[in-house]
Design a protein around this motif. Structure first.
Motif, PDB file in Angstrom:
ATOM      1  N   ALA A 241      -2.969  25.092  12.038  1.00 44.61           N
ATOM      2  CA  ALA A 241      -1.571  25.143  12.665  1.00 44.61           C
ATOM      3  C   ALA A 241      -1.866  24.239  14.191  1.00 44.61           C
ATOM      4  CB  ALA A 241      -1.336  26.719  13.149  1.00 44.61           C
ATOM      5  N   ILE A 242      -2.953  24.233  14.671  1.00 45.28           N
ATOM      6  CA  ILE A 242      -3.143  23.727  15.940  1.00 45.28           C
ATOM      7  C   ILE A 242      -3.034  22.222  15.594  1.00 45.28           C
ATOM      8  CG2 ILE A 242      -5.087  22.944  17.440  1.00 45.28           C
ATOM      9  CD1 ILE A 242      -5.968  25.981  17.328  1.00 45.28           C
ATOM     10  N   CYS A 243      -3.671  21.925  14.577  1.00 46.51           N
ATOM     11  CA  CYS A 243      -3.548  20.250  14.221  1.00 46.51           C
ATOM     12  C   CYS A 243      -2.064  20.013  13.876  1.00 46.51           C
ATOM     13  CB  CYS A 243      -4.206  20.146  12.808  1.00 46.51           C
ATOM     14  SG  CYS A 243      -6.003  19.976  13.184  1.00 46.51           S
ATOM     15  N   ARG A 244      -1.181  20.710  13.258  1.00 46.72           N
ATOM     16  CA  ARG A 244      -0.083  20.365  12.938  1.00 46.72           C
ATOM     17  C   ARG A 244       0.870  20.317  14.557  1.00 46.72           C
ATOM     18  NH1 ARG A 244      -0.379  24.116   8.968  1.00 46.72           N
ATOM     19  NH2 ARG A 244       0.591  25.591  10.030  1.00 46.72           N
ATOM     20  N   SER A 245       0.661  21.380  15.147  1.00 51.12           N
ATOM     21  CA  SER A 245       1.559  21.571  16.194  1.00 51.12           C
ATOM     22  C   SER A 245       1.320  20.164  17.389  1.00 51.12           C
ATOM     23  CB  SER A 245       1.163  22.728  17.129  1.00 51.12           C
ATOM     24  OG  SER A 245       1.825  23.676  16.096  1.00 51.12           O
ATOM     25  N   PHE A 246      -0.102  19.746  17.283  1.00 50.39           N
ATOM     26  CA  PHE A 246      -0.407  18.915  18.227  1.00 50.39           C
ATOM     27  C   PHE A 246      -0.700  17.440  17.823  1.00 50.39           C
ATOM     28  CE2 PHE A 246      -1.540  22.893  20.492  1.00 50.39           C
ATOM     29  CZ  PHE A 246      -1.040  22.746  21.772  1.00 50.39           C
ATOM     30  N   ASP A 247      -0.651  17.260  16.362  1.00 46.75           N
ATOM     31  CA  ASP A 247      -0.726  16.074  15.432  1.00 46.75           C
ATOM     32  C   ASP A 247      -2.033  15.460  15.752  1.00 46.75           C
ATOM     33  OD1 ASP A 247      -0.158  13.981  14.089  1.00 46.75           O
ATOM     34  OD2 ASP A 247       0.427  12.678  15.700  1.00 46.75           O
ATOM     35  N   LEU A 248      -3.131  16.550  15.484  1.00 47.79           N
ATOM     36  CA  LEU A 248      -4.707  16.266  15.525  1.00 47.79           C
ATOM     37  C   LEU A 248      -4.896  16.072  14.061  1.00 47.79           C
ATOM     38  CD1 LEU A 248      -5.454  18.871  18.285  1.00 47.79           C
ATOM     39  CD2 LEU A 248      -4.693  16.502  18.750  1.00 47.79           C
ATOM     40  N   GLN A 249      -6.053  15.269  14.108  1.00 48.86           N
ATOM     41  CA  GLN A 249      -6.967  15.167  13.048  1.00 48.86           C
ATOM     42  C   GLN A 249      -7.939  16.204  12.587  1.00 48.86           C
ATOM     43  OE1 GLN A 249      -6.226  12.648  10.535  1.00 48.86           O
ATOM     44  NE2 GLN A 249      -4.436  12.508  11.809  1.00 48.86           N
ATOM     45  N   GLU A 250      -8.247  16.568  11.485  1.00 50.70           N
ATOM     46  CA  GLU A 250      -9.124  17.837  11.427  1.00 50.70           C
ATOM     47  C   GLU A 250     -10.341  17.558  11.920  1.00 50.70           C
ATOM     48  OE1 GLU A 250     -12.039  20.709   9.866  1.00 50.70           O
ATOM     49  OE2 GLU A 250     -12.023  18.595   9.349  1.00 50.70           O
ATOM     50  N   ARG A 251     -11.271  16.645  11.766  1.00 44.86           N
ATOM     51  CA  ARG A 251     -12.693  16.396  12.318  1.00 44.86           C
ATOM     52  C   ARG A 251     -12.496  16.441  13.728  1.00 44.86           C
ATOM     53  NH1 ARG A 251     -15.490  12.100  14.246  1.00 44.86           N
ATOM     54  NH2 ARG A 251     -13.752  10.647  14.202  1.00 44.86           N
ATOM     55  N   PRO A 252     -11.950  15.562  14.577  1.00 45.10           N
ATOM     56  CA  PRO A 252     -11.991  15.673  16.003  1.00 45.10           C
ATOM     57  C   PRO A 252     -11.434  17.059  16.601  1.00 45.10           C
ATOM     58  CG  PRO A 252     -10.386  14.110  15.459  1.00 45.10           C
ATOM     59  CD  PRO A 252     -10.968  14.520  14.028  1.00 45.10           C
ATOM     60  N   ALA A 253     -10.558  17.905  15.706  1.00 43.95           N
ATOM     61  CA  ALA A 253      -9.846  19.111  16.357  1.00 43.95           C
ATOM     62  C   ALA A 253     -10.963  20.286  15.841  1.00 43.95           C
ATOM     63  CB  ALA A 253      -8.793  19.491  15.259  1.00 43.95           C
ATOM     64  N   ASP A 254     -11.857  19.928  15.064  1.00 46.54           N
ATOM     65  CA  ASP A 254     -13.005  20.972  14.605  1.00 46.54           C
ATOM     66  C   ASP A 254     -14.030  20.891  15.847  1.00 46.54           C
ATOM     67  OD1 ASP A 254     -14.419  22.610  12.500  1.00 46.54           O
ATOM     68  OD2 ASP A 254     -15.779  21.056  12.928  1.00 46.54           O
ATOM     69  N   VAL A 255     -14.267  19.659  16.159  1.00 42.82           N
ATOM     70  CA  VAL A 255     -15.358  19.551  17.185  1.00 42.82           C
ATOM     71  C   VAL A 255     -14.806  20.060  18.454  1.00 42.82           C
ATOM     72  CG1 VAL A 255     -16.669  17.740  18.588  1.00 42.82           C
ATOM     73  CG2 VAL A 255     -16.212  17.476  16.161  1.00 42.82           C
ATOM     74  N   MET A 256     -13.531  19.978  18.803  1.00 46.07           N
ATOM     75  CA  MET A 256     -12.822  20.392  20.121  1.00 46.07           C
ATOM     76  C   MET A 256     -12.881  21.710  20.040  1.00 46.07           C
ATOM     77  SD  MET A 256      -9.111  19.705  21.541  1.00 46.07           S
ATOM     78  CE  MET A 256      -8.457  20.557  20.346  1.00 46.07           C
ATOM     79  N   LEU A 257     -12.554  22.582  18.858  1.00 48.23           N
ATOM     80  CA  LEU A 257     -12.371  23.761  18.893  1.00 48.23           C
ATOM     81  C   LEU A 257     -13.881  24.525  18.950  1.00 48.23           C
ATOM     82  CD1 LEU A 257      -9.698  24.308  16.224  1.00 48.23           C
ATOM     83  CD2 LEU A 257      -9.456  24.683  18.786  1.00 48.23           C
ATOM     84  N   THR A 258     -14.645  24.099  18.343  1.00 46.97           N
ATOM     85  CA  THR A 258     -16.208  24.393  18.484  1.00 46.97           C
ATOM     86  C   THR A 258     -16.674  24.228  19.736  1.00 46.97           C
ATOM     87  OG1 THR A 258     -16.427  23.991  16.248  1.00 46.97           O
ATOM     88  CG2 THR A 258     -18.555  24.171  17.535  1.00 46.97           C
ATOM     89  N   LEU A 259     -16.445  23.062  20.386  1.00 44.43           N
ATOM     90  CA  LEU A 259     -16.943  23.203  22.070  1.00 44.43           C
ATOM     91  C   LEU A 259     -16.363  24.293  22.790  1.00 44.43           C
ATOM     92  CD1 LEU A 259     -18.642  21.632  24.094  1.00 44.43           C
ATOM     93  CD2 LEU A 259     -16.417  20.113  24.138  1.00 44.43           C
ATOM     94  N   LEU A 260     -14.834  24.344  22.713  1.00 41.20           N
ATOM     95  CA  LEU A 260     -14.204  25.288  23.707  1.00 41.20           C
ATOM     96  C   LEU A 260     -14.695  26.638  23.250  1.00 41.20           C
ATOM     97  CD1 LEU A 260     -10.616  23.726  23.567  1.00 41.20           C
ATOM     98  CD2 LEU A 260     -12.531  23.207  25.065  1.00 41.20           C
ATOM     99  N   THR A 261     -15.124  26.971  22.002  1.00 39.08           N
ATOM    100  CA  THR A 261     -15.649  28.342  21.670  1.00 39.08           C
ATOM    101  C   THR A 261     -17.061  28.286  22.225  1.00 39.08           C
ATOM    102  OG1 THR A 261     -14.208  28.548  19.540  1.00 39.08           O
ATOM    103  CG2 THR A 261     -16.312  29.847  19.780  1.00 39.08           C
ATOM    104  N   ALA A 262     -18.031  27.484  22.000  1.00 35.02           N
ATOM    105  CA  ALA A 262     -19.004  27.639  22.663  1.00 35.02           C
ATOM    106  C   ALA A 262     -19.200  27.487  24.154  1.00 35.02           C
ATOM    107  CB  ALA A 262     -20.065  26.341  22.242  1.00 35.02           C
ATOM    108  N   MET A 263     -18.339  26.936  24.858  1.00 40.45           N
ATOM    109  CA  MET A 263     -17.867  26.981  26.154  1.00 40.45           C
ATOM    110  C   MET A 263     -17.572  28.452  26.754  1.00 40.45           C
ATOM    111  SD  MET A 263     -16.350  23.658  27.374  1.00 40.45           S
ATOM    112  CE  MET A 263     -17.227  22.035  27.673  1.00 40.45           C
ATOM    113  N   GLY A 264     -17.105  29.397  25.826  1.00 41.54           N
ATOM    114  CA  GLY A 264     -16.555  30.327  26.276  1.00 41.54           C
ATOM    115  C   GLY A 264     -15.086  30.705  26.717  1.00 41.54           C
ATOM    116  N   HIS A 265     -14.473  29.684  26.303  1.00 40.87           N
ATOM    117  CA  HIS A 265     -12.884  29.489  26.538  1.00 40.87           C
ATOM    118  C   HIS A 265     -11.917  30.088  25.342  1.00 40.87           C
ATOM    119  CE1 HIS A 265     -14.252  27.532  29.894  1.00 40.87           C
ATOM    120  NE2 HIS A 265     -14.564  26.252  29.506  1.00 40.87           N
ATOM    121  N   LEU A 266     -12.736  29.959  23.997  1.00 40.56           N
ATOM    122  CA  LEU A 266     -11.663  30.359  23.126  1.00 40.56           C
ATOM    123  C   LEU A 266     -12.644  31.383  22.170  1.00 40.56           C
ATOM    124  CD1 LEU A 266     -10.382  26.956  21.508  1.00 40.56           C
ATOM    125  CD2 LEU A 266      -9.270  28.690  23.223  1.00 40.56           C
TER     126      LEU A 266
END
Length: 343
Positions: free
Chosen positions: A51-76
């Motif tokens: 849903a995040i990829c659809r809403s922001f027109d993101l590709q799966e690979r970089p979106a996965d990296v971004m979400l993993t980083l933001l989770t590891a940072m403690g934001h998600l």
């Protein structure tokens, strides 16, 4: 000067490695915060990656990296596949909060790396090396002799520490011949042969790196135990006659389809009883960290076609190819080896 590959430094360089590996992490946070306003959007309703990829027109690979980083940072936080905000993110990363820190980050949102990350998020295609206007993306830049020399030297100096640490953790008493695939300077093959003197090895590299490899191996005094074979790991069949395959800091440069192809080629070329070794920085199976690896993945996402794959992703790829007896072992500087065998 070529140091003894059986010696170790007296001090731990982990923090120094993390400075370099994590260079791009703040730019990816800035892109999510200031260009996408992802946190304000998620504050309205948690969503899964698709849903995040659809809403922001993101590709799966970089979106996965971004979400993993933001989770590891403690934001998600990821609950059942849906991403939602932590209390800290809700207070400081959402526009409607009185403590919103967005403008502080917005003052640096036009940094070239940050803008390149935004393009990568939308297109999935790597940016020019180091966001330099006069440079090509990494894979194409490596076809030029001057860039190949500089990059291979950079990876070689890192391998002087990472190679022996990896070799010490590798059990290969039952194997005789190692093929180091896309092995760069040959530092990892040399480190393994130094630690396990019963082994003989070959490094598979394509031009122009192969000439650099030969010179490096000879300079280290390993030319009688480590040979160089010229070939393209994608275009050519992997050479046979080796019962141990090494992919050291290789798979993270490529997307899933190419990773799977390389593993299939390895499986086909290995004999029964052969072993594959994947030496890399691995995200944990839950994709919640570790933070230094998630930060390193942000760099790889931007300059290559790959990312840091998780322990589970790598194990699943190996098993789907036909390998079994998958085993994970930490080594040094946030790196690890994942081994598997062909029955």
């Amino acid at each position: 000067m070529f140091p003894d590959l059986l010696c170790h430094p007296e001090t731990d360089p982990l923090s120094i490695y993390r400075y370099r590996d994590g260079l791009y992490a703040v730019d990816l946070l800035t892109a999510a915060l200031c260009h996408l306003d992802l946190f304000s959007w998620l504050a309205e309703s948690p969503a899964d990656k698709a849903a995040i990829c659809r809403s922001f027109d993101l590709q799966e690979r970089p979106a996965d990296v971004m979400l993993t980083l933001l989770t590891a940072m403690g934001h998600l936080q990821n609950e059942g596949g849906k991403f939602s905000l932590t209390a800290q993110a809700r207070e400081h990363l959402v526009k409607s909060s009185p403590w919103f820190i967005g403008p502080y980050f917005a003052s640096v949102k036009e940094r070239p790396v940050c803008l390149d990350m935004l393009k990568v998020l939308h297109t999935g295609k790597p940016a020019n090396w180091a966001s330099l206007k006069n440079e090509k993306e990494w894979a194409k830049a490596m076809e030029g002799e001057e860039f190949a020399k500089k990059f291979t030297a950079a990876m070689d100096c890192r391998g002087i520490y990472l190679g022996p640490a990896m070799a010490e953790k590798l059990y290969c008493a039952k194997h005789q011949r190692l093929l180091d695939i896309a092995g760069g300077s040959g530092i990892y093959a040399c480190a393994i042969v130094a630690q396990h003197p019963h082994l003989r090895a070959a490094v598979l590299e394509k031009s122009p790196v192969d000439a650099i490899t030969r010179k490096s191996i000879s300079g280290r005094g390993f030319a009688d135990r480590v040979e160089v074979m010229t070939g393209d790991m994608f275009a050519d069949p992997l050479p046979t006659g080796f019962d141990l395959h090494l992919f050291s800091n290789v798979l993270h440069d490529w997307d899933e389809a190419q990773v799977k192809l390389l593993l299939e080629k390895s499986f086909s070329a290995l004999p029964s009883g052969g072993m594959i070794v994947v030496h890399d920085a691995h995200i944990n199976s839950a994709k919640t960290g570790p933070l230094p690896v998630a930060a390193y993945s942000a760099m790889l996402m931007t300059i290559t076609e790959g990312k840091c794959y998780s322990e589970k992703e790598t194990g699943d790829f190996l098993c789907a190819t036909g390998f079994d007896t998958v085993h994970y072992t930490p080594t040094a500087a946030d790196r690890s080896i994942i081994t598997a065998r062909k029955q």
